[in-house]
Scaffold this motif. Structure first.
Motif, short mmCIF file in Angstrom:
data_model
loop_
_atom_site.label_atom_id
_atom_site.label_comp_id
_atom_site.label_asym_id
_atom_site.label_seq_id
_atom_site.Cartn_x
_atom_site.Cartn_y
_atom_site.Cartn_z
N TYR A 1 0.84 -1.20 0.00
CA TYR A 1 0.00 0.00 0.00
C TYR A 1 0.87 1.25 0.00
O TYR A 1 1.90 1.29 0.69
CB TYR A 1 -0.91 0.02 1.23
CG TYR A 1 -1.89 -1.13 1.27
CD1 TYR A 1 -3.15 -1.02 0.68
CD2 TYR A 1 -1.55 -2.33 1.89
CE1 TYR A 1 -4.05 -2.08 0.71
CE2 TYR A 1 -2.45 -3.40 1.92
CZ TYR A 1 -3.69 -3.27 1.32
OH TYR A 1 -4.57 -4.32 1.35
N GLU A 2 0.44 2.25 -0.75
CA GLU A 2 1.17 3.52 -0.76
C GLU A 2 1.06 4.24 0.58
O GLU A 2 1.94 5.01 0.95
CB GLU A 2 0.65 4.42 -1.88
CG GLU A 2 1.24 4.14 -3.26
CD GLU A 2 0.81 2.78 -3.81
OE1 GLU A 2 1.64 2.14 -4.48
OE2 GLU A 2 -0.35 2.38 -3.59
N GLY A 3 -0.02 3.99 1.30
CA GLY A 3 -0.19 4.62 2.59
C GLY A 3 -1.12 3.83 3.49
O GLY A 3 -1.95 3.04 3.01
N VAL B 1 -2.83 13.32 1.61
CA VAL B 1 -2.67 12.27 0.60
C VAL B 1 -2.25 12.88 -0.74
O VAL B 1 -1.32 12.40 -1.40
CB VAL B 1 -3.96 11.45 0.45
CG1 VAL B 1 -3.88 10.53 -0.76
CG2 VAL B 1 -4.23 10.65 1.71
N GLN B 2 -2.92 13.93 -1.15
CA GLN B 2 -2.61 14.54 -2.44
C GLN B 2 -1.25 15.21 -2.45
O GLN B 2 -0.61 15.31 -3.49
CB GLN B 2 -3.73 15.52 -2.81
CG GLN B 2 -5.03 14.83 -3.17
CD GLN B 2 -6.24 15.74 -3.10
OE1 GLN B 2 -6.17 16.85 -2.58
NE2 GLN B 2 -7.37 15.26 -3.62
N GLN B 3 -0.79 15.63 -1.29
CA GLN B 3 0.53 16.27 -1.20
C GLN B 3 1.66 15.26 -1.28
O GLN B 3 2.69 15.53 -1.91
CB GLN B 3 0.63 17.06 0.10
CG GLN B 3 1.99 17.74 0.30
CD GLN B 3 2.07 18.49 1.62
OE1 GLN B 3 1.10 18.58 2.37
NE2 GLN B 3 3.25 19.02 1.92
N ASN C 1 -2.79 5.82 -9.32
CA ASN C 1 -2.75 4.38 -9.04
C ASN C 1 -2.28 4.06 -7.62
O ASN C 1 -1.46 3.17 -7.40
CB ASN C 1 -1.86 3.65 -10.06
CG ASN C 1 -2.33 3.86 -11.48
OD1 ASN C 1 -3.54 3.83 -11.74
ND2 ASN C 1 -1.41 4.06 -12.40
N ASN C 2 -2.82 4.78 -6.65
CA ASN C 2 -2.44 4.59 -5.26
C ASN C 2 -3.50 3.78 -4.52
O ASN C 2 -4.68 3.80 -4.87
CB ASN C 2 -2.28 5.94 -4.56
CG ASN C 2 -1.22 6.79 -5.21
OD1 ASN C 2 -0.09 6.35 -5.36
ND2 ASN C 2 -1.57 8.00 -5.60
N ARG C 3 -3.04 3.12 -3.45
CA ARG C 3 -3.95 2.37 -2.59
C ARG C 3 -3.72 2.83 -1.16
O ARG C 3 -2.60 2.79 -0.65
CB ARG C 3 -3.73 0.86 -2.71
CG ARG C 3 -3.82 0.38 -4.15
CD ARG C 3 -4.12 -1.10 -4.28
NE ARG C 3 -3.31 -1.93 -3.41
CZ ARG C 3 -3.68 -3.15 -2.98
NH1 ARG C 3 -4.84 -3.64 -3.33
NH2 ARG C 3 -2.89 -3.85 -2.19
N ASN D 1 -10.04 9.60 -8.62
CA ASN D 1 -9.57 8.33 -9.20
C ASN D 1 -8.10 8.06 -8.93
O ASN D 1 -7.62 6.96 -9.22
CB ASN D 1 -9.80 8.33 -10.72
CG ASN D 1 -11.28 8.42 -11.07
OD1 ASN D 1 -12.12 7.86 -10.37
ND2 ASN D 1 -11.59 9.11 -12.16
N GLU D 2 -7.39 9.04 -8.38
CA GLU D 2 -5.93 8.85 -8.19
C GLU D 2 -5.61 7.88 -7.06
O GLU D 2 -4.61 7.17 -7.11
CB GLU D 2 -5.27 10.20 -7.90
CG GLU D 2 -5.14 11.13 -9.09
CD GLU D 2 -6.45 11.81 -9.43
OE1 GLU D 2 -7.34 11.84 -8.54
OE2 GLU D 2 -6.60 12.28 -10.57
N THR D 3 -6.46 7.85 -6.03
CA THR D 3 -6.20 6.99 -4.87
C THR D 3 -7.47 6.22 -4.52
O THR D 3 -8.54 6.82 -4.38
CB THR D 3 -5.76 7.83 -3.65
OG1 THR D 3 -4.52 8.49 -3.96
CG2 THR D 3 -5.56 6.94 -2.42
#
Length: 358
Positions: free
Chosen positions: A157-159, A273-275, A281-283, A306-308
């Motif tokens: 996971y990205e975060g 998150v956006q920063q 394509n993030n999860r 749609n980015e995360t």
């Protein structure tokens, strides 16, 4: 082929919300990377008298606090012993977060109660506790501690976002794991739900019927905590000093106050998150009691677009991820491996924290 060594450990988590003790018996093993299984887990509600003492622990005299430290350790140890007898378990160690009474790292002080010796004697197993103090002594915040577990146990996971009494996030940014508290969460939501005689706003159904109070929202978003660029953490002191007085100024309906808090949290968390996340394509893994707040999850996903993708995992991970990670911190402590990251806490160096009661 050399057999893989496994570690069985119990993690204990008494969160800021103060509703009960999470107990998770977990197995860990490592080949190319760390793996885990939550074998048995449950949450045990605090007896009413103990819950009241824990909620008021920061107001006790030194002698009363010392007695509560011992009593809470004994109670946790008894719960662990009964849990292990019921499920026929024998952990290598019991790893306890303890109950936070004071957290003032800028003064070099943090205090979690739940006496290690008393816990050990009542549980009948070795104990590791006091995971925060060493990092604070090194100039760090002593929090958050979960990022090591996020990094090693949830690398896909990205975060990782935890929604407990306070929301905190962990992620990899420019090749380095970073993490910090983002905002209050259940502490304030439950405060308002209590006005209607409820323990919490189930799935956010009350918040979903409210309207955002724009004045209150602007005041929340203007709180100084959100502009700090240093390693930072939220504790009871900040909640009582910054957020509750602001909340008490607004004579609005509970539904509108809840809707405003949800909007505030969604704004602050989506901004982070956006920063820090890559462009697409993030999860984002979401755990803790707030993961069941369906209205908030929906609002957060709308802001992230749609980015995360916001992912709420299976209930055992939602409810016991923090206890799982404290069990893992104990395994790292036994192996003298780093379990606290200076990049996260602001300490002078990485460290291996925790006091061992063999």
């Amino acid at each position: 082929m050399k057999p893989v060594k496994t570690y069985e450990a119990i993690g204990l988590m008494s969160g800021t919300s103060g509703d009960g003790l999470d107990i998770a018996y977990c197995t860990f093993w490592k080949n190319d990377k760390w793996h885990f299984e939550i074998v048995q887990a449950e949450t045990i509600a605090f007896p009413s008298k103990l819950a009241q003492k824990l909620r008021q622990s920061h107001l006790l005299s030194a002698e009363q606090l010392a007695l509560l430290d011992v009593d809470f350790g004994a109670w946790m140890g008894t719960q662990v012993r009964e849990f292990c007898e019921k499920h026929r378990l024998a952990p290598l160690t019991v790893c306890s977060h303890g109950h936070t009474v004071f957290h003032q790292p800028h003064l070099g002080m943090t205090k979690q109660i739940g006496s290690g010796w008393t816990l050990r004697e009542n549980a009948g197993f070795p104990v590791i506790n006091d995971f925060r103090s060493f990092d604070v002594a090194l100039g760090g915040q002593g929090a958050p501690l979960a990022p090591v577990g996020d990094h090693l146990l949830f690398p896909d996971y990205e975060g990782c976002l935890n929604l407990g009494g306070i929301s905190n996030i962990s992620m990899v940014y420019k090749g380095q794991r970073i993490a910090f508290d983002v905002s209050p969460f259940n502490l304030l939501l439950n405060e308002i739900a209590a006005r209607k005689g409820l323990a919490y706003d189930d799935r956010g159904m009350l918040a979903a019927t409210g309207k955002v109070n724009t004045t209150f929202l602007e005041q929340l978003n203007a709180i100084d905590f959100y502009t700090s660029k240093n390693a930072k953490s939220l504790g009871r002191e900040e909640i009582e000093g910054l957020f509750l007085p602001l909340l008490e100024k607004h004579n609005d309906s509970e539904e509108n106050l809840l809707a405003t808090l949800v909007e505030h949290y969604a704004v602050q968390i989506s901004t982070v998150v956006q920063q820090f996340f890559p462009p697409a394509n993030n999860r984002l893994l979401v755990t803790g009691g707030g993961a069941y707040h369906a209205f908030f999850i929906d609002q957060l996903q709308k802001k992230l677009g749609n980015e995360t993708t916001v992912i709420v995992p299976e209930p055992s991970i939602v409810e016991f991820k923090e206890a799982l990670i404290f069990a893992f911190l104990g395994v790292l402590r036994i192996n003298n491996e780093i379990n606290t990251l200076a990049a996260v806490t602001g300490a002078s160096r990485d460290s291996c924290g925790g006091v061992y009661y063999p």
